[in-house]
Design a protein around this motif. Structure first.
Motif, short mmCIF file in Angstrom:
data_model
loop_
_atom_site.label_atom_id
_atom_site.label_comp_id
_atom_site.label_asym_id
_atom_site.label_seq_id
_atom_site.Cartn_x
_atom_site.Cartn_y
_atom_site.Cartn_z
N THR A 69 0.00 0.03 -4.37
CA THR A 69 -0.02 -0.63 -3.06
C THR A 69 -0.32 -2.11 -3.23
O THR A 69 -1.24 -2.49 -3.97
CB THR A 69 -1.07 0.00 -2.14
OG1 THR A 69 -0.80 1.40 -2.00
CG2 THR A 69 -1.04 -0.63 -0.77
N ARG A 127 1.55 -2.44 1.33
CA ARG A 127 2.87 -1.84 1.22
C ARG A 127 3.04 -1.18 -0.14
O ARG A 127 2.46 -1.62 -1.14
CB ARG A 127 3.97 -2.90 1.39
CG ARG A 127 3.83 -3.70 2.65
CD ARG A 127 5.15 -4.24 3.15
NE ARG A 127 5.95 -4.96 2.18
CZ ARG A 127 7.14 -5.50 2.46
NH1 ARG A 127 7.64 -5.35 3.69
NH2 ARG A 127 7.82 -6.16 1.56
N ASN A 132 -0.36 5.36 2.53
CA ASN A 132 1.03 4.93 2.38
C ASN A 132 1.43 4.86 0.91
O ASN A 132 2.00 3.87 0.45
CB ASN A 132 1.24 3.58 3.07
CG ASN A 132 1.24 3.72 4.58
OD1 ASN A 132 1.72 4.71 5.12
ND2 ASN A 132 0.69 2.74 5.27
N TRP A 177 5.77 11.38 0.97
CA TRP A 177 4.65 10.50 1.34
C TRP A 177 3.32 11.25 1.24
O TRP A 177 3.24 12.45 1.54
CB TRP A 177 4.81 10.01 2.77
CG TRP A 177 5.89 8.99 2.98
CD1 TRP A 177 7.12 9.21 3.52
CD2 TRP A 177 5.81 7.59 2.69
NE1 TRP A 177 7.83 8.04 3.58
CE2 TRP A 177 7.06 7.02 3.07
CE3 TRP A 177 4.84 6.77 2.13
CZ2 TRP A 177 7.33 5.66 2.93
CZ3 TRP A 177 5.11 5.42 1.99
CH2 TRP A 177 6.34 4.88 2.37
N ASP A 192 10.08 -1.24 6.48
CA ASP A 192 8.77 -1.58 7.04
C ASP A 192 8.97 -1.88 8.53
O ASP A 192 9.55 -2.91 8.89
CB ASP A 192 8.20 -2.80 6.30
CG ASP A 192 6.77 -3.13 6.73
OD1 ASP A 192 6.36 -2.70 7.83
OD2 ASP A 192 6.07 -3.82 5.97
N SER A 241 6.30 7.71 6.79
CA SER A 241 4.98 7.68 6.17
C SER A 241 3.97 8.31 7.13
O SER A 241 4.26 8.50 8.32
CB SER A 241 4.56 6.25 5.83
OG SER A 241 4.42 5.47 7.01
#
Length: 405
Positions: free
Chosen positions: A123, A127, A108, A103, A83, A59
């Motif tokens: 999101t 995340r 993100n 990405w 992550d 990312s």
């Protein structure tokens, strides 16, 4: 007087201290025995077990790694994300199957193709989670540098009157299937005797964002030998047919700070001859210069600086006509495009070849492979150092290095 002398000494040394400070350790992801690994500095961490990983991508801020969990037969291609902050793997949505994802350059958010549908992840708690439909009928795409739009292409169809044009559009990321939001950027006329392609992709933006380059792909048998490399201005007003090359995305790259496009020119599916490192100056009426000496082939490239290009070079093999395709034992050469001076900088042993050069800050990184196997070791050296060293052993293919924006 003593204090003044110490102060003067510190003032004298300060510029040298600031220049020679240690760089941030390189961070990369790589695949070993089909599993995802991460390396930061000298530490290696295995991130997956019992998966079949390929195509990892960082990312924009380096927190997330998206990758495909597939299988050796190519029948499975599920999108997963790791992550690095929470140290856990997750799916942004249940069972997303894709082979094309990218990405955002500014957030993100992850855009991906599912069939002909372009989607972007939502999101949640910082995340990627869930998704929204963006556009239908998309064959390829890439983010526009600002992060609020995407460039997308629609494939050509064969009609009784001939091939349809390939249309390129700029669309907002929040288009939500509203066809009125799509803006036609350029329509590429298709001619089997001139510029022939069924679809285009592998979009890459120049440093300034003024130009975008991309590869055209003809019908399968034709694409094995020749693909058109094209460039389009960001406003769609200037289109340039640069040349013909093989369909390898790593074989064309923009200069770090100029509108110059380096690519491996030459038709023919075999690497034995007719592969030259060529630079097209897009601003100068597409002036082109070839840098590969006669009797040699260049089979990959990387910009080391605005005036220096690294190529993977081997002697040509024009005597080969049939039988097993010979391995081209490449080593790395450095080309100064200002002076034209070229020099060999890596020296693999017999039956070894150096491939896939990458530049990261002051580091040059490449993969050294053996003729009898697909796996290799990753080597590195700093610009000012003469000695190279192994950085990562036994990789399935070259690592993906995190480069901060």
């Amino acid at each position: 007087m003593r204090i003044i002398s110490i102060v003067l000494l510190l003032l004298f040394l300060f510029p040298f201290i600031s220049v020679t400070k240690a760089e941030v350790p390189l961070k990369a992801v790589f695949v070993r025995n089909h599993q995802l690994w991460m390396k930061e500095g000298d530490q290696e961490i295995q991130l997956t077990k019992d998966k079949y990983v390929y195509s990892p991508k960082w990312s924009y801020d380096g927190r997330f790694i998206a990758y495909i969990d597939g299988d050796e037969h190519g029948e499975k291609s599920n999108l997963w994300i790791y992550d690095t902050k929470r140290k856990e793997h997750f799916e942004p949505y249940t069972s997303i199957e894709t082979t094309s994802f990218s990405w955002s350059p500014t957030s993100n958010e992850l855009a991906y193709l599912s069939g002909w549908v372009l989607n972007i992840t939502k999101t949640k708690d910082g995340r990627p989670s869930g998704f929204e439909n963006v556009s239908l009928g998309v064959s390829s795409f890439e983010w526009v540098p600002g992060g609020n739009e995407l460039i997308v292409s629609a494939s050509s169809n064969r009609l009784p009157t001939g091939w349809e044009p390939i249309n390129l559009y700029r669309i907002p990321k929040d288009m939500n299937l509203n066809v009125k939001e799509a803006k036609l950027l350029y329509s590429i006329p298709i001619d089997e005797n001139n510029l022939f392609a069924v679809h285009v992709g592998d979009f890459k933006w120049s440093h300034s964002g003024k130009w975008v380059s991309f590869l055209g792909t003809p019908t399968p048998s034709w694409a094995m030998d020749s693909n058109p490399l094209c460039v389009l201005s960001s406003n769609g007003k200037a289109f340039k047919d640069i040349g013909r090359m093989l369909g390898f995305s790593d074989w064309f790259k923009w200069a770090p700070h100029a509108s110059k496009l380096a690519y491996i020119s030459g038709e023919g599916r075999f690497f034995v001859e007719n592969k030259s490192m060529t630079i097209a100056d897009i601003e100068a009426s597409t002036k082109q210069v070839e840098y590969t000496p006669k009797g040699y082939v260049d089979l990959d490239l990387e910009w080391l600086s605005p005036s220096q290009v690294i190529v993977a070079r081997s002697k040509a093999n024009k005597s080969w006509k049939e039988g097993p395709v010979p391995t081209m034992f490449t080593s790395l050469f450095q080309i100064d495009i200002s002076s034209g001076i070229q020099k060999q900088i890596t020296f693999p042993k017999e039956n070894e070849l150096d491939v896939n050069p990458q530049a990261a800050g002051s580091y040059l990184i490449w993969e050294r492979k053996r003729d009898e196997g697909n796996n290799g070791d990753v080597w590195m050296k700093q610009n000012e150092q003469k000695a190279a060293k192994i950085w990562i052993k036994n990789v399935d293919y070259s690592p993906i290095i995190f480069k901060s924006n």
